[in-house]
Scaffold this motif. Structure first.
Motif, PDB file in Angstrom:
ATOM      1  N   TRP A 115      26.279  67.102  72.644  1.00  0.00           N
ATOM      2  CA  TRP A 115      27.405  68.009  72.422  1.00  0.00           C
ATOM      3  C   TRP A 115      28.440  67.385  71.488  1.00  0.00           C
ATOM      4  O   TRP A 115      29.008  68.058  70.633  1.00  0.00           O
ATOM      5  N   ALA A 116      28.664  66.087  71.631  1.00  0.00           N
ATOM      6  CA  ALA A 116      29.591  65.402  70.728  1.00  0.00           C
ATOM      7  C   ALA A 116      29.067  65.435  69.293  1.00  0.00           C
ATOM      8  O   ALA A 116      29.837  65.630  68.341  1.00  0.00           O
ATOM      9  N   LEU A 117      27.766  65.262  69.128  1.00  0.00           N
ATOM     10  CA  LEU A 117      27.165  65.318  67.793  1.00  0.00           C
ATOM     11  C   LEU A 117      27.289  66.714  67.195  1.00  0.00           C
ATOM     12  O   LEU A 117      27.478  66.872  65.985  1.00  0.00           O
ATOM     13  N   HIS A 118      27.186  67.727  68.041  1.00  0.00           N
ATOM     14  CA  HIS A 118      27.367  69.096  67.548  1.00  0.00           C
ATOM     15  C   HIS A 118      28.792  69.306  67.048  1.00  0.00           C
ATOM     16  O   HIS A 118      29.002  69.844  65.947  1.00  0.00           O
ATOM     17  N   LEU A 119      29.768  68.885  67.848  1.00  0.00           N
ATOM     18  CA  LEU A 119      31.166  69.057  67.443  1.00  0.00           C
ATOM     19  C   LEU A 119      31.472  68.272  66.174  1.00  0.00           C
ATOM     20  O   LEU A 119      32.293  68.697  65.358  1.00  0.00           O
ATOM     21  N   THR A 181      23.477  69.281  82.535  1.00  0.00           N
ATOM     22  CA  THR A 181      22.891  70.589  82.239  1.00  0.00           C
ATOM     23  C   THR A 181      23.909  71.508  81.577  1.00  0.00           C
ATOM     24  O   THR A 181      23.566  72.302  80.692  1.00  0.00           O
ATOM     25  N   SER A 182      25.160  71.394  81.967  1.00  0.00           N
ATOM     26  CA  SER A 182      26.210  72.210  81.350  1.00  0.00           C
ATOM     27  C   SER A 182      26.401  71.848  79.882  1.00  0.00           C
ATOM     28  O   SER A 182      26.556  72.734  79.026  1.00  0.00           O
ATOM     29  N   TYR A 183      26.387  70.557  79.582  1.00  0.00           N
ATOM     30  CA  TYR A 183      26.505  70.142  78.183  1.00  0.00           C
ATOM     31  C   TYR A 183      25.278  70.582  77.382  1.00  0.00           C
ATOM     32  O   TYR A 183      25.391  70.982  76.213  1.00  0.00           O
ATOM     33  N   ALA A 184      24.108  70.507  77.999  1.00  0.00           N
ATOM     34  CA  ALA A 184      22.896  70.979  77.323  1.00  0.00           C
ATOM     35  C   ALA A 184      22.999  72.473  77.028  1.00  0.00           C
ATOM     36  O   ALA A 184      22.618  72.938  75.943  1.00  0.00           O
TER      37      ALA A 184
END
Length: 218
Positions: A115-119, A181-184
C-alpha cells in the motif's frame, strides 16, 4: 492529523500549521541515509510489546511503510522546506522498500509495504502485488486473506435444517491478519477496482466481526 485539519470545523478544532510542521519534521528525523525509518533508542531496548523488535528486517519494512503512508497523508499540510523534505523522504523510503521487496518474508509487513508503494507511485508496484498474491491464504469457505498464520473460519451450526454462522473465536495473530488483509484490499481496489477477489476479501473481513449466531450461512 490530516483529518483534524478540515475547513468545515476549523472554528471548533484548529490545528496550527506550526504544530503540523513540527510533528512532521520530528518524524523525518528518524529516517536513515538508507531510506528506512527506525524506532527510538528507548523503544528498541524497552518495547511496548516484547514480540516486537526493531532488529528484524521485516519490522523495519513495516515501520518504514507505516511512516510513508502517514507522510503521504500529511504532505499537503506542510509547505516550503518541510514539504521538500517530505517529498525527498518519501522517494528515499520507496527506494528502500523496493530494494527489500524480494526479501520480505512476513505477510503482514508485505501488505503494508504494497500500500505504501501504491501511494508512492512505485514502478515496482505490480511486482509487489504479485508477491502479495503469492502469499495469499484461502479459508475453508474459499475466501482469501493474508496472515502470517492460519486463521480458521468461524464454526457453522445447523439448527432446524438451517445453517448458522457461529461466533468467531479468538485466534493468535487475527488482528494482524485483519490489518494485512485490509491493506491488501486497498491495494487491489486501487489497482483493479471492484472485482471478484475484492468482493471475497470484504466477505472474509465481515466474518471477522460476526458476533453470536446472527449470520445465516449462504
Amino acid at each position: 492529523m490530516r483529518a483534524a485539519v478540515y475547513g468545515d470545523w476549523e472554528y471548533v478544532l484548529y490545528v496550527d500549521k506550526r504544530v503540523v510542521d513540527a510533528a512532521v519534521s520530528w518524524i523525518l528525523g528518524f529516517q536513515t541515509a538508507e531510506g528506512k525509518f527506525v524506532e527510538t533508542e528507548h523503544y528498541i531496548h524497552t518495547p511496548l510489546d516484547s514480540r516486537m523488535s526493531d532488529q528484524t528486517p521485516d519490522s523495519r519494512v513495516a515501520m518504514t511503510a507505516h511512516v510513508l503512508i502517514a507522510l503521504n497523508e500529511c504532505a499537503a499540510l506542510v509547505e516550503g522546506h518541510t514539504r521538500n523534505r517530505v517529498v525527498e523522504a518519501i522517494l528515499s523510503g520507496i527506494k528502500y522498500l523496493e530494494a527489500k521487496l524480494n526479501m520480505i518474508a512476513d505477510t503482514h509487513a508485505l501488505a503494508i509495504a504494497v500500500w505504501a508503494l501504491h501511494l508512492g507511485r512505485s514502478e515496482q508496484l505490480q511486482t509487489a502485488l504479485n508477491h502479495l498474491m503469492n502469499q495469499i491464504r484461502v479459508n475453508t469457505d474459499g475466501l482469501p486473506y493474508w496472515s502470517p498464520t492460519e486463521i480458521p473460519s468461524p464454526p457453522v451450526k445447523k439448527e432446524n435444517q438451517r445453517l448458522f454462522r457461529g461466533a468467531r473465536l479468538y485466534t493468535e495473530g487475527d488482528s494482524a491478519a485483519v490489518e494485512a488483509t485490509s491493506y491488501a484490499l486497498l491495494a487491489f481496489l486501487a489497482q483493479d477496482g471492484v472485482s471478484p477477489i475484492t468482493d471475497n476479501i470484504v466477505l472474509w473481513l465481515l466474518l471477522q466481526v460476526v458476533e453470536g449466531l446472527a449470520s445465516i450461512f449462504r
